[in-house]
Enzyme design. Structure first.
Site, mmCIF file in Angstrom:
data_model
loop_
_atom_site.group_PDB
_atom_site.id
_atom_site.type_symbol
_atom_site.label_atom_id
_atom_site.label_comp_id
_atom_site.label_asym_id
_atom_site.label_seq_id
_atom_site.Cartn_x
_atom_site.Cartn_y
_atom_site.Cartn_z
ATOM 1 N N HIS A 1 0.866 -1.085 -0.008
ATOM 2 C CA HIS A 1 -0.120 -0.188 0.048
ATOM 3 C C HIS A 1 0.836 1.287 -0.084
ATOM 4 C CE1 HIS A 1 -3.830 -2.358 1.145
ATOM 5 N NE2 HIS A 1 -4.102 -1.653 0.111
ATOM 6 N N ASP B 1 -6.728 5.283 9.455
ATOM 7 C CA ASP B 1 -8.219 5.388 8.950
ATOM 8 C C ASP B 1 -8.620 4.312 8.116
ATOM 9 O OD1 ASP B 1 -8.853 7.690 10.176
ATOM 10 O OD2 ASP B 1 -8.035 9.134 8.428
ATOM 11 N N GLU C 1 -10.275 14.587 13.435
ATOM 12 C CA GLU C 1 -9.750 14.888 12.129
ATOM 13 C C GLU C 1 -10.385 16.114 11.346
ATOM 14 O OE1 GLU C 1 -8.939 11.991 9.436
ATOM 15 O OE2 GLU C 1 -7.734 10.676 10.763
HETATM 16 C C1 LIG Z 1 -6.209 3.646 1.173
HETATM 17 C C2 LIG Z 1 -5.093 3.847 2.292
HETATM 18 C C3 LIG Z 1 -5.353 4.678 3.619
HETATM 19 C C4 LIG Z 1 -4.261 4.864 4.195
HETATM 20 N N1 LIG Z 1 -4.665 5.347 5.555
HETATM 21 C C5 LIG Z 1 -3.565 5.639 6.319
HETATM 22 C C6 LIG Z 1 -3.860 6.207 7.489
HETATM 23 O O1 LIG Z 1 -4.967 6.419 7.827
HETATM 24 N N2 LIG Z 1 -2.831 6.371 8.801
HETATM 25 C C7 LIG Z 1 -1.332 6.063 7.964
HETATM 26 O O2 LIG Z 1 -0.572 6.182 9.159
HETATM 27 N N3 LIG Z 1 -1.182 5.341 6.871
HETATM 28 C C8 LIG Z 1 -2.236 5.265 6.059
HETATM 29 N N4 LIG Z 1 -1.790 4.710 4.763
HETATM 30 C C9 LIG Z 1 -0.422 4.399 4.465
HETATM 31 C C10 LIG Z 1 -0.083 3.197 5.038
HETATM 32 O O3 LIG Z 1 0.269 3.200 6.490
HETATM 33 C C11 LIG Z 1 1.418 2.697 4.398
HETATM 34 O O4 LIG Z 1 0.899 2.433 3.176
HETATM 35 C C12 LIG Z 1 2.133 1.606 4.946
HETATM 36 O O5 LIG Z 1 3.321 1.441 4.092
HETATM 37 C C13 LIG Z 1 1.300 0.291 5.211
HETATM 38 O O6 LIG Z 1 1.093 -0.411 4.084
HETATM 39 P P1 LIG Z 1 1.437 -1.901 3.847
HETATM 40 O O7 LIG Z 1 1.069 -2.777 5.014
HETATM 41 O O8 LIG Z 1 0.796 -2.449 2.560
HETATM 42 O O9 LIG Z 1 2.999 -1.820 3.608
HETATM 43 P P2 LIG Z 1 4.015 -1.906 2.474
HETATM 44 O O10 LIG Z 1 3.580 -0.733 1.570
HETATM 45 O O11 LIG Z 1 4.039 -3.560 1.956
HETATM 46 O O12 LIG Z 1 5.377 -1.528 2.998
HETATM 47 C C14 LIG Z 1 5.864 -0.415 3.412
HETATM 48 C C15 LIG Z 1 7.267 -0.313 3.887
HETATM 49 O O13 LIG Z 1 7.362 -1.043 5.048
HETATM 50 C C16 LIG Z 1 8.248 -2.375 4.971
HETATM 51 N N5 LIG Z 1 7.647 -3.298 5.602
HETATM 52 C C17 LIG Z 1 6.446 -3.965 5.343
HETATM 53 N N6 LIG Z 1 6.197 -4.901 6.134
HETATM 54 C C18 LIG Z 1 7.134 -4.950 7.017
HETATM 55 C C19 LIG Z 1 7.594 -5.661 8.163
HETATM 56 N N7 LIG Z 1 6.546 -6.555 8.639
HETATM 57 N N8 LIG Z 1 8.645 -5.464 8.838
HETATM 58 C C20 LIG Z 1 9.409 -4.285 8.596
HETATM 59 N N9 LIG Z 1 9.125 -3.622 7.385
HETATM 60 C C21 LIG Z 1 7.955 -3.735 6.677
HETATM 61 C C22 LIG Z 1 8.453 -2.421 3.433
HETATM 62 O O14 LIG Z 1 9.490 -2.843 3.008
HETATM 63 C C23 LIG Z 1 8.408 -1.110 3.045
HETATM 64 O O15 LIG Z 1 9.455 -0.138 3.042
HETATM 65 C C24 LIG Z 1 -3.015 4.431 3.943
HETATM 66 C C25 LIG Z 1 -2.688 3.676 2.736
HETATM 67 C C26 LIG Z 1 -3.718 3.353 1.925
HETATM 68 C C27 LIG Z 1 -3.342 2.820 0.437
#
Ligand SMILES: Cc1cc2nc3c(=O)[nH]c(=O)nc-3n(C[C@H](O)[C@H](O)[C@H](O)COP(=O)(O)OP(=O)(O)OC[C@H]3O[C@@H](n4cnc5c(N)ncnc54)[C@H](O)[C@@H]3O)c2cc1C
Length: 571
Positions: free
Chosen positions: A119, A187, A304
């Site tokens: 994400h 969120d 918010e």
């Molecule tokens: C629709 C939407 C709404 C969102 N709303 C919010 C919000 O309200 N508040 C907020 O704070 N963020 C929000 N986000 C952002 C979100 O926090 C980030 O995208 C975050 O990276 C989580 O996504 P993911 O779990 O898919 O991680 P990824 O995108 O897969 O990874 C993000 C980063 O973390 C690393 N990573 C992933 N898993 C691990 C692990 N287990 N250990 C160590 N490193 C790891 C990856 O290598 C990469 O560098 C939102 C994103 C989207 C798409």
């Protein structure tokens, strides 16, 4: 296992030979000059891992797997420079540790990145030329721990142990089964625990409870050297602090212990419209000032706000879809009239008060709170909208918007998002220049029908743990987050235009001397990370931790912070 091995060998034959040797934009000349072919390395890896781990992970090198692992929510395209050589599907945490040790053992270690759901919006979860670890695979078990063990609630201990790959929505449901809940959220709940803890995890509860990284008791981490460590504030505090907000640079989170509190059953969800930024931010600040905020202090559990400039329906409001519309058609017409009078920009304070269930707040308490809120807040009179929804319905509200966008084919589009933190004292300057300037000009520019929600809300700095790796403004007691969350539904040209507007926001802030810190940051070069994001003191500490926990710079190279070997400046 033998069949699996044969399958893997077959897929290796299709590997482009240059992948692991492909230069990364932030890579040093020595890493880009590696001549070892990807196929040979993956071949060796598979044999090594088959010997060193009990269950064994599984590799995929087919085009579908690689394309998925080099695509994220931001790009929606498989960027050629972001392609890994392979995707690894671990069965156990030990599989990941073995993979990292195998990388370390090489003269030219290959990059490894954990991928939650992808994400991210700027390729942060990719491993160019290396191996992406599909974290969701851990939840599927195999020879390791059972899926249930990866989401275990301790009622007596008031915590949940959640695998790093778990989605927050599943954490919520597991806790609610025992009448408990975590306190701090994002969120959108369909994000992984490890992914948000690598950033900060913020939402409307952060003013009171801090971000998600301030709400962790213990972590299991596999460091860049492949060491499996359990850490907390009491034991291994430096690694614990490094990993929280650490952008995946110091270790892979495989378990997080999250504290729980008694869960409410319902939420009174409030939206109030404002015609000027000063009234909105003044009210938000009174609401989050739990000591000095007077009659309003502490009345809301969630605070918010957003900027309404385009009134364009689904794309503009997907992030906060209630089960039924807040506004009737007649309301919508009145809102449009109000917007016209206000010069095209309205503000919305979005709040919630939780009650019922195991919480100690009753429906009668909430009625009184809402009465005070509607009387004391300085919104436009006649423009207060209230709904009563379940606690789960409130926390998981973005899902409904996601599903609607998916149905309309508008979810899997590029998202050139910009998220910023800025000090309280400059929020009105920012509003004047960006909300009433850059964003309005954006609409004037027309084209494509894209856009998206624009969030603005304050947080109390004191709720953020200064020892973690997260970067946030430290000058003032209160800082704001602004999220310009665009969907480029028309693709190419619209992406370019939105990126140009992001750059315009940056130029405006630089010109006006408004110090902005990126949240979910993205920079192209190490020099920018050091000077612009971290600043000298914090950069030295960050780089020092990198040398300690991932000295070969293997982890999360998609962030473009470090390359192998670590630059001498980091020594
Ligand atoms: C629709 C939407 C709404 C969102 N709303 C919010 C919000 O309200 N508040 C907020 O704070 N963020 C929000 N986000 C952002 C979100 O926090 C980030 O995208 C975050 O990276 C989580 O996504 P993911 O779990 O898919 O991680 P990824 O995108 O897969 O990874 C993000 C980063 O973390 C690393 N990573 C992933 N898993 C691990 C692990 N287990 N250990 C160590 N490193 C790891 C990856 O290598 C990469 O560098 C939102 C994103 C989207 C798409």
């Amino acid at each position: 296992m033998a069949t699996l091995f044969l399958l893997l060998i077959n897929s290796i034959a299709t590997l482009p030979p240059t992948l692991l040797a492909a230069p990364h934009p932030a890579a040093s000349p020595s890493s880009s000059s590696s001549s070892t072919s990807a196929a040979v390395i993956i071949d060796e890896l598979i044999r090594e891992l088959a010997c060193t781990t009990a269950a064994g992970g599984r590799f995929r090198t087919d085009a579908d797997a690689l394309a998925l692992a080099s695509t994220d929510f931001g790009t929606n395209v498989s960027a050629p420079g972001a392609r890994p050589a392979a995707v690894f599907y671990p069965s156990t945490e030990a599989d990941i540790a073995a993979l990292l040790r195998a990388s370390n053992a090489r003269a030219s270690p290959f990059p490894v990145s954990a991928r939650g759901c992808g994400h991210s919006t700027r390729g942060q979860a990719t491993a160019p030329g290396g191996v992406v670890v599909d974290m969701a695979s851990l939840a599927r078990g195999g020879g390791g721990s059972s899926p249930a063990a990866r989401l275990a609630v301790s009622v007596d201990g008031r915590y949940v142990d959640a695998g790093g790959e778990q989605l927050w929505v599943d954490v919520l449901h597991a806790a609610l089964a025992h009448g408990l809940t975590p306190r701090s959220w994002t969120d959108y709940l369909h994000l992984t625990v490890g992914g948000t803890l690598s950033n900060a995890g913020i939402s409307g509860q952060a003013f009171r409870h801090g971000p998600q990284i301030s709400n962790v008791l213990e972590l299991d981490v596999i460091t860049g050297t492949g060491e499996m460590v359990t850490c907390s504030k009491d034991k291994g505090a430096d690694l614990f602090d490094a990993v929280l907000g650490g952008l995946g640079q110091f270790g892979i989170i495989t378990r997080a212990r999250i504290p729980l509190v008694p869960a409410p059953a319902r939420a009174r969800w409030v939206r109030l419209l404002y015609t000027d930024a000063a009234a909105l931010t003044g009210d938000q600040e009174r609401l989050i000032d739990e000591r000095g905020g007077g009659a309003l202090a502490g009345l809301m559990d969630y605070v918010e706000g957003s900027v309404l400039t385009d009134f364009q329906g689904l794309i503009g409001s997907w992030r906060s879809q209630p089960p039924s519309s807040f506004f009737s058609e007649a309301d919508a017409a009145r809102v449009a009239e109000l917007a016209k009078e206000a010069g095209g920009v309205l503000y919305c304070l979005e709040g919630a008060v939780y009650y019922g269930g195991a919480s100690d707040t009753s429906a009668a308490d909430v009625d009184k709170s809402v009465e005070v809120l509607l009387r004391e807040l300085r919104h436009a009179r006649g423009f207060a909208f209230v709904q009563d929804v379940s606690y789960v319905g409130f926390l998981d509200r973005v899902r409904a918007g996601e599903l609607k966008l998916r149905d309309a084919g508008l979810w899997d589009v590029p998202h050139p998002w910009l998220n910023l933190f800025l000090p309280r004292s400059r929020i009105l300057d920012f509003a004047a220049g960006v909300f009433h300037g850059v964003l309005l000009r954006r609409q004037g520019g027309g084209g494509g029908g894209g856009g998206g929600p624009v969030l603005v809300y304050p947080m109390n700095r004191g709720r953020w743990d200064a020892e973690t790796s997260a970067v946030f403004p430290r000058e003032e007691e209160v800082f704001y987050t602004v999220g310009i969350l665009r969907s480029a539904v028309a693709g190419g040209e619209e992406v370019r235009r939105m990126e140009e507007q992001n750059a315009e926001v940056g130029r405006f802030c630089a010109g006006a001397g408004i110090p902005c810190t990126q949240y979910l940051p993205h920079y192209a070069t190490q020099a920018e990370w050091a000077a612009t994001h971290f600043g000298p003191g914090r950069w030295d500490a960050f780089a020092q931790r990198k040398r300690k926990y991932d000295p070969s710079a293997i982890l999360s190279r998609g962030q473009r912070i470090f390359s192998h070997p670590l630059a001498p400046a980091c020594a």
